[in-house]
Scaffold this motif. Structure first.
Motif, PDB file in Angstrom:
ATOM      1  N   HIS A 159      -0.689  -3.447   6.293  1.00  0.00           N
ATOM      2  CA  HIS A 159      -0.867  -3.505   7.748  1.00  0.00           C
ATOM      3  C   HIS A 159      -2.269  -3.021   8.087  1.00  0.00           C
ATOM      4  O   HIS A 159      -3.208  -3.823   8.131  1.00  0.00           O
ATOM      5  CB  HIS A 159       0.204  -2.679   8.442  1.00  0.00           C
ATOM      6  CG  HIS A 159       0.101  -2.645   9.936  1.00  0.00           C
ATOM      7  ND1 HIS A 159       0.027  -3.801  10.696  1.00  0.00           N
ATOM      8  CD2 HIS A 159       0.035  -1.606  10.809  1.00  0.00           C
ATOM      9  CE1 HIS A 159      -0.075  -3.487  11.979  1.00  0.00           C
ATOM     10  NE2 HIS A 159      -0.087  -2.151  12.066  1.00  0.00           N
ATOM     11  N   SER A 160      -2.431  -1.738   8.260  1.00  0.00           N
ATOM     12  CA  SER A 160      -3.757  -1.203   8.554  1.00  0.00           C
ATOM     13  C   SER A 160      -4.687  -1.311   7.352  1.00  0.00           C
ATOM     14  O   SER A 160      -5.910  -1.201   7.490  1.00  0.00           O
ATOM     15  CB  SER A 160      -3.650   0.263   8.993  1.00  0.00           C
ATOM     16  OG  SER A 160      -3.041   1.041   7.987  1.00  0.00           O
ATOM     17  N   SER A 161      -4.111  -1.543   6.161  1.00  0.00           N
ATOM     18  CA  SER A 161      -4.920  -1.623   4.944  1.00  0.00           C
ATOM     19  C   SER A 161      -5.430  -3.030   4.661  1.00  0.00           C
ATOM     20  O   SER A 161      -6.161  -3.241   3.686  1.00  0.00           O
ATOM     21  CB  SER A 161      -4.102  -1.128   3.756  1.00  0.00           C
ATOM     22  OG  SER A 161      -2.894  -1.878   3.644  1.00  0.00           O
ATOM     23  N   ALA A 207       3.431   7.716   4.914  1.00  0.00           N
ATOM     24  CA  ALA A 207       2.803   8.097   6.186  1.00  0.00           C
ATOM     25  C   ALA A 207       2.630   9.611   6.272  1.00  0.00           C
ATOM     26  O   ALA A 207       3.480  10.378   5.818  1.00  0.00           O
ATOM     27  CB  ALA A 207       3.644   7.601   7.355  1.00  0.00           C
ATOM     28  N   SER A 255       0.806  -1.221   0.000  1.00  0.00           N
ATOM     29  CA  SER A 255       0.000   0.000   0.000  1.00  0.00           C
ATOM     30  C   SER A 255       0.840   1.274   0.000  1.00  0.00           C
ATOM     31  O   SER A 255       0.313   2.366  -0.190  1.00  0.00           O
ATOM     32  CB  SER A 255      -0.940   0.016   1.218  1.00  0.00           C
ATOM     33  OG  SER A 255      -0.190  -0.041   2.424  1.00  0.00           O
ATOM     34  N   TYR A 302      -5.763   1.939  -2.536  1.00  0.00           N
ATOM     35  CA  TYR A 302      -4.494   2.532  -2.113  1.00  0.00           C
ATOM     36  C   TYR A 302      -3.560   2.816  -3.291  1.00  0.00           C
ATOM     37  O   TYR A 302      -2.678   3.679  -3.186  1.00  0.00           O
ATOM     38  CB  TYR A 302      -3.803   1.606  -1.102  1.00  0.00           C
ATOM     39  CG  TYR A 302      -4.565   1.503   0.183  1.00  0.00           C
ATOM     40  CD1 TYR A 302      -4.293   2.345   1.256  1.00  0.00           C
ATOM     41  CD2 TYR A 302      -5.602   0.573   0.329  1.00  0.00           C
ATOM     42  CE1 TYR A 302      -4.998   2.268   2.436  1.00  0.00           C
ATOM     43  CE2 TYR A 302      -6.333   0.495   1.510  1.00  0.00           C
ATOM     44  CZ  TYR A 302      -6.024   1.348   2.554  1.00  0.00           C
ATOM     45  OH  TYR A 302      -6.764   1.276   3.726  1.00  0.00           O
ATOM     46  N   ASP A 329      -3.058  -9.510   5.464  1.00  0.00           N
ATOM     47  CA  ASP A 329      -2.136  -9.251   6.567  1.00  0.00           C
ATOM     48  C   ASP A 329      -0.724  -9.689   6.194  1.00  0.00           C
ATOM     49  O   ASP A 329      -0.528 -10.699   5.512  1.00  0.00           O
ATOM     50  CB  ASP A 329      -2.560 -10.008   7.828  1.00  0.00           C
ATOM     51  CG  ASP A 329      -3.774  -9.392   8.490  1.00  0.00           C
ATOM     52  OD1 ASP A 329      -3.955  -8.170   8.352  1.00  0.00           O
ATOM     53  OD2 ASP A 329      -4.545 -10.132   9.126  1.00  0.00           O
ATOM     54  N   ARG A 389      -8.730  -4.552   2.510  1.00  0.00           N
ATOM     55  CA  ARG A 389      -9.238  -3.567   1.567  1.00  0.00           C
ATOM     56  C   ARG A 389      -8.727  -3.885   0.156  1.00  0.00           C
ATOM     57  O   ARG A 389      -7.664  -4.465  -0.016  1.00  0.00           O
ATOM     58  CB  ARG A 389      -8.807  -2.149   1.954  1.00  0.00           C
ATOM     59  CG  ARG A 389      -9.134  -1.757   3.377  1.00  0.00           C
ATOM     60  CD  ARG A 389     -10.628  -1.786   3.643  1.00  0.00           C
ATOM     61  NE  ARG A 389     -11.354  -0.923   2.720  1.00  0.00           N
ATOM     62  CZ  ARG A 389     -12.673  -0.914   2.579  1.00  0.00           C
ATOM     63  NH1 ARG A 389     -13.408  -1.777   3.292  1.00  0.00           N
ATOM     64  NH2 ARG A 389     -13.248  -0.093   1.740  1.00  0.00           N
TER      65      ARG A 389
END
Length: 360
Positions: free
Chosen positions: A36-38, A199, A11, A46, A60, A41
């Motif tokens: 990770h947080s994506s 980030a 992502s 992204y 994951d 999805r």
């Protein structure tokens, strides 16, 4: 033959560039992408520019999910990949685009990164000259020995830092030929903020970058310094290289323009200087020395796996000046990773890698 591929960190910017280039590779099939947080999805949320990969869903980043592919590329922040790569036992080729496996010296890792040192993998800059200082070079095969010889058959590859490879490629020919001195090296780089990752950070906001140039990591603190010194030792520096390194963020999304200068060795002529660089890169498909009096622009390398350089001798100052341009996400990271993988697998090293940039 098709090689199954997984990309961890898909992502982010480096992961997105890996996927863009891999999507056009005739021998690689992208089967797994992780975040990770994506996780959970669609990848297209992204990386909306990757329309041919709209069918993929981010999963994951777990070693059991990655292991078993023919090739796994890691595009994670430093310190995040080392523990994961150690758990891949059924993967033939692992390529780390982060810093975790670039440095031989645990002391350098501790000084510039901190945390556990995960060891040194084969360095993924095929065009680098290597000489007596290299611990992973290939055998002499006629002409200059290049890092690509060490990459043939490699199963664990450390892709370079984008700033580090730009400067190392700029200076290694002169060090190897003895036409410049390896002490009192100075480099100033104009760099795009995509090299800092995706980030959200205040100093990387458009409102903070537009209309200004911002130096950072000034005074010998940048993490790519020991990586450059390691490469120059490998190129045959007779004494420990000393380097003043100053990067400057400029308002372009991607690209590096590195201006590096070095003391001219006694008795060396401008013709000998140019000859050293031209001999080093004469047969390289992706690293090209421009004609005398010509210097590169970052715009000419965008989206391409090319590094362009111009060479000059400042007679009054007694210094050699090398100006190099490349795309930090392409040749600086993802392109170098794929090029090195091609070599490791015995494929044509140019497969899937563009030499033409995007203009205007």
């Amino acid at each position: 033959m098709s090689f199954s591929v997984a990309v961890a960190g898909a992502s982010g910017y480096a992961g997105g560039e890996l996927l863009r280039l891999l999507a056009a590779h005739p021998e690689f099939e992208i089967r797994t992408v992780t975040g990770h947080s994506s996780a959970g999805r669609p990848l297209i949320e992204y990386q909306p520019h990757l329309r041919s990969l709209a069918h993929l869903t981010l999963e994951d980043t777990k070693p059991e999910l990655l292991d078993g592919h023919d090739i796994v590329f890691f595009a994670l922040p430093h310190g995040a990949s080392g523990e994961l790569t150690a758990q891949l036992h059924r993967t033939g080729t692992v390529v780390d685009c982060g810093a975790d496996h670039r440095l031989r010296s645990a002391a350098d890792w501790a000084a510039f990164y901190g945390g556990e040192h995960h060891g040194h993998w084969t360095y993924g800059v095929p065009e680098l000259i290597v000489a007596g200082g290299s611990q992973d070079r290939g055998s002499q095969g006629g002409g200059l020995v290049k890092q690509r010889e060490a990459l043939r058959g490699a199963t664990r590859i450390a892709a370079p830092g984008c700033n580090a490879s730009t400067v190392a490629l700029s200076l290694a020919p002169g060090v190897a030929a003895g036409v410049i001195e390896a002490q009192d090296l100075v480099t100033v780089l104009a760099v795009g903020p995509s090299g800092a990752g995706k980030a959200a950070k205040t100093h990387l906001l458009g409102s903070e970058l537009m209309g200004t140039a911002n130096p950072y990591a000034v005074g010998g603190t940048h993490r790519h310094i020991p990586e450059i010194q390691q490469a120059l030792r490998d190129a045959g520096a007779g004494a420990e290289p000393t380097l003043s390194f100053t990067p400057v963020l400029v308002p372009m999304s991607r690209g590096i323009l590195a201006t590096s200068t070095a003391r001219l060795a006694p008795g060396v002529t401008a013709q000998q200087v140019r000859g050293a660089w031209e001999a080093a890169y004469a047969d390289e498909p992706f690293v090209q020395v421009l004609p005398e009096g010509s210097f590169p622009r970052t715009a000419d390398t965008l989206g391409a796996n090319t590094c362009l350089m111009g060479i000059a001798v400042d007679e009054a100052a007694g210094r050699v000046v090398v100006v190099a341009a490349l795309d930090n996400l392409a040749k600086g990271t993802a392109g170098a990773a794929i090029q090195s993988t091609n070599i490791a697998l015995g494929l044509d090293e140019t497969l899937g890698l563009p030499v033409n940039g995007v203009a205007p």
